[in-house]
Motif scaffolding. Structure first.
Motif, short mmCIF file in Angstrom:
data_model
loop_
_atom_site.label_atom_id
_atom_site.label_comp_id
_atom_site.label_asym_id
_atom_site.label_seq_id
_atom_site.Cartn_x
_atom_site.Cartn_y
_atom_site.Cartn_z
N PHE A 1 13.29 1.61 2.40
CA PHE A 1 13.46 2.92 1.80
C PHE A 1 13.51 4.01 2.87
N ARG A 2 12.59 3.89 3.81
CA ARG A 2 12.57 4.84 4.93
C ARG A 2 13.29 4.20 6.10
N ALA A 3 14.34 4.86 6.58
CA ALA A 3 15.12 4.29 7.68
C ALA A 3 14.24 4.06 8.90
N GLY B 1 0.84 -1.20 0.00
CA GLY B 1 0.00 0.00 0.00
C GLY B 1 0.87 1.24 0.00
N VAL B 2 0.25 2.38 -0.24
CA VAL B 2 0.97 3.64 -0.30
C VAL B 2 1.43 4.06 1.10
N ASN B 3 2.59 4.71 1.17
CA ASN B 3 3.10 5.20 2.46
C ASN B 3 2.07 6.10 3.15
N GLY B 4 1.98 5.94 4.45
CA GLY B 4 1.10 6.80 5.22
C GLY B 4 -0.30 6.23 5.37
N THR B 5 -0.60 5.14 4.67
CA THR B 5 -1.95 4.58 4.78
C THR B 5 -2.12 3.79 6.09
N GLY B 6 -0.99 3.41 6.70
CA GLY B 6 -1.09 2.68 7.97
C GLY B 6 -0.57 1.25 7.89
N LYS B 7 0.30 1.00 6.92
CA LYS B 7 0.81 -0.38 6.73
C LYS B 7 1.54 -0.89 7.97
N THR B 8 2.56 -0.13 8.41
CA THR B 8 3.38 -0.62 9.51
C THR B 8 2.53 -0.80 10.78
N THR B 9 1.67 0.17 11.03
CA THR B 9 0.78 0.07 12.19
C THR B 9 -0.09 -1.18 12.09
N THR B 10 -0.60 -1.44 10.89
CA THR B 10 -1.45 -2.61 10.68
C THR B 10 -0.68 -3.90 10.92
N LEU C 1 -8.85 -1.77 5.49
CA LEU C 1 -9.26 -0.38 5.39
C LEU C 1 -8.97 0.30 6.73
N THR C 2 -8.00 1.22 6.71
CA THR C 2 -7.58 1.85 7.98
C THR C 2 -8.30 3.19 8.17
N LYS C 3 -8.19 3.70 9.37
CA LYS C 3 -8.71 5.02 9.76
C LYS C 3 -10.22 5.17 9.54
N LEU C 4 -10.91 4.05 9.72
CA LEU C 4 -12.38 4.11 9.62
C LEU C 4 -12.96 4.86 10.82
N ASP C 5 -12.16 4.98 11.88
CA ASP C 5 -12.58 5.81 13.01
C ASP C 5 -12.53 7.26 12.53
N GLY C 6 -13.52 8.02 12.90
CA GLY C 6 -13.46 9.43 12.57
C GLY C 6 -13.64 9.75 11.10
N VAL D 1 -10.36 -4.03 9.37
CA VAL D 1 -10.46 -2.57 9.40
C VAL D 1 -9.66 -2.02 10.58
N GLY D 2 -9.04 -0.86 10.32
CA GLY D 2 -8.30 -0.16 11.35
C GLY D 2 -9.21 0.90 11.95
N LEU D 3 -9.28 0.89 13.31
CA LEU D 3 -10.24 1.78 13.97
C LEU D 3 -9.56 2.69 14.98
N GLY D 4 -8.27 2.95 14.77
CA GLY D 4 -7.54 3.82 15.69
C GLY D 4 -6.06 3.50 15.63
N GLU D 5 -5.26 4.27 16.40
CA GLU D 5 -3.81 4.11 16.33
C GLU D 5 -3.26 3.11 17.34
N GLY D 6 -4.11 2.69 18.26
CA GLY D 6 -3.66 1.82 19.35
C GLY D 6 -3.50 0.37 18.92
P1 GDP Z 1 2.74 3.40 6.57
O1 GDP Z 1 3.61 4.50 6.03
O2 GDP Z 1 1.75 2.95 5.55
O3 GDP Z 1 3.50 2.27 7.16
O4 GDP Z 1 1.84 4.07 7.70
P2 GDP Z 1 2.01 4.07 9.30
O5 GDP Z 1 1.72 2.71 9.84
O6 GDP Z 1 3.31 4.68 9.66
O7 GDP Z 1 0.77 4.99 9.73
C1 GDP Z 1 0.66 6.35 9.35
C2 GDP Z 1 -0.15 7.09 10.42
O8 GDP Z 1 -1.49 6.63 10.42
C3 GDP Z 1 0.38 6.88 11.83
O9 GDP Z 1 0.28 8.10 12.52
C4 GDP Z 1 -0.59 5.86 12.42
O10 GDP Z 1 -0.69 5.95 13.83
C5 GDP Z 1 -1.88 6.24 11.74
N1 GDP Z 1 -2.84 5.14 11.65
C6 GDP Z 1 -2.64 3.90 11.16
N2 GDP Z 1 -3.79 3.16 11.21
C7 GDP Z 1 -4.75 3.96 11.75
C8 GDP Z 1 -6.16 3.79 12.06
O11 GDP Z 1 -6.79 2.77 11.83
N3 GDP Z 1 -6.80 4.89 12.60
C9 GDP Z 1 -6.14 6.07 12.85
N4 GDP Z 1 -6.85 7.08 13.37
N5 GDP Z 1 -4.85 6.26 12.56
C10 GDP Z 1 -4.14 5.22 12.02
#
Ligand code: GDP
Length: 305
Positions: free
Chosen positions: A144-146, A112-121, A256-261, A282-287
């Motif tokens: 690519f990103r250290a 997926g594209v950077n910033g979508t929440g891959k690593t967090t997921t 599908l991330t960030k469905l919260d809010g 689905v991702g529903l927050g950062e925790g």
């Molecule tokens: P990556 O670049 O795709 O690996 O993205 P990251 O995992 O670094 O996430 C980018 C930002 O999105 C971080 O600030 C995460 O905490 C936030 N994030 C990831 N998943 C969710 C989610 O389901 N909900 C919310 N609100 N934030 C999320």
């Protein structure tokens, strides 16, 4: 793990409330129906599914002469459920494949594209898998990103699983992915989850990189899942990127991330239709606990509030 319905209901999705108010009017005029359609489109349901839903709903409201808010709600719930499609298989392929008599780890590639929440997921998923008593190895193939490998390793240590990474910036992502899968196979690990970089500079570059990662991994074990991570808040704009990834990476499921809010939950329907693969998580927050399996009924009840 959080319940999808509770979290969506808590975020106060305006979709359900707006629709129900409109549908409960005494006489629904053409303008009212236009407004209802607009609400569905604003929620990113996509033109096709919105029209389909509306047509079916209009017919049923007319034929049944329904006015009672609870009855209207039931009809709307029914129609929403149809477009979300509860019949899709949304389970993750986590059974360990047997290749030439050897049991291999299930390998999940996360793209997926950077910033979508891959690593967090990947971190949240590791936690879920560990809670299910599965052994897990993480692969930090976003070289690519250290900071990406550090971020993944932090998740890994939090959850108590090994993270295979390279200490060299710009190392070959396919080599790191291969190492992770080999480490997993050597340790009789249940699941290896590989995080990748999401540079979308051009389709050919992405295709080369992801193609090489998949080829190299499959020398050691077959890919059980290719999960595409999409940010729900980017709505229809994310669809273009999603299509490119699904063309190059053979996606088997969507997270599908960030469905919260966001009130744009309708993107679930649009993305499934466009890509022909189900939303599985689905991702529903950062925790760490904010990842849930996608359940169609829970989802519809959540957005109806
Ligand atoms: P990556 O670049 O795709 O690996 O993205 P990251 O995992 O670094 O996430 C980018 C930002 O999105 C971080 O600030 C995460 O905490 C936030 N994030 C990831 N998943 C969710 C989610 O389901 N909900 C919310 N609100 N934030 C999320």
């Amino acid at each position: 793990m959080v319940r999808l319905r509770d979290r969506l209901a808590r975020s106060g999705s305006p979709l359900g409330a707006r629709l129900l108010t409109m549908l409960s009017r005494d006489q629904l005029t053409e303008d009212d129906w236009d407004e209802i359609e607009e609400t569905l489109l604003l929620a990113d349901l996509g033109t096709g599914p919105a029209e389909e839903l509306l047509e079916s709903l209009r017919t049923r409201v007319r034929v049944l002469g329904v006015r009672e808010p609870s009855a209207v709600r039931d009809l709307l719930r029914d129609e929403l459920l149809k477009v979300v499609d509860p019949t899709l298989d949304r389970s993750l392929a986590l059974d360990r494949p047997v290749v030439d008599g050897e049991t291999k780890p299930a390998v999940l590639l996360v793209v997926g594209v950077n910033g979508t929440g891959k690593t967090t997921t990947v971190g949240k998923l590791a936690r879920v898998l560990v809670a299910e008593d599965r052994s897990v190895v993480l692969g930090a193939a976003d070289t690519f990103r250290a900071a990406a490998a550090d971020q993944l390793q932090t998740w890994g240590s939090r959850v108590g699983v090994e993270t295979v990474r390279s200490d060299r910036d710009g190392a070959d992502p396919a080599a790191v992915a291969f190492d992770a899968v080999r480490t997993g196979a050597a340790n009789d690990t249940d699941v290896v989850v590989v995080d990748t970089a999401g540079r979308l500079q051009n389709k050919a570059g992405l295709m080369d990189e992801l193609g090489k990662i998949s080829r190299v991994i499959t020398r050691e074990a077959p890919l059980s899942e290719v999960l595409l991570v999409l940010d729900a808040t980017t709505g229809q704009n994310g669809m273009q990127q999603a299509k490119v990834f699904s063309e190059v990476a053979g996606v088997t499921g969507i997270v599908l991330t960030k469905l919260d809010g966001t009130a744009k939950g309708g993107i679930v329907v649009a993305v499934q239709r466009e890509l022909g693969v189900p939303v599985k998580l689905v991702g529903l927050g950062e925790g760490p606990d904010d990842l849930a399996p996608f359940d169609a009924e829970d989802f519809v009840d959540g957005i109806l509030g």
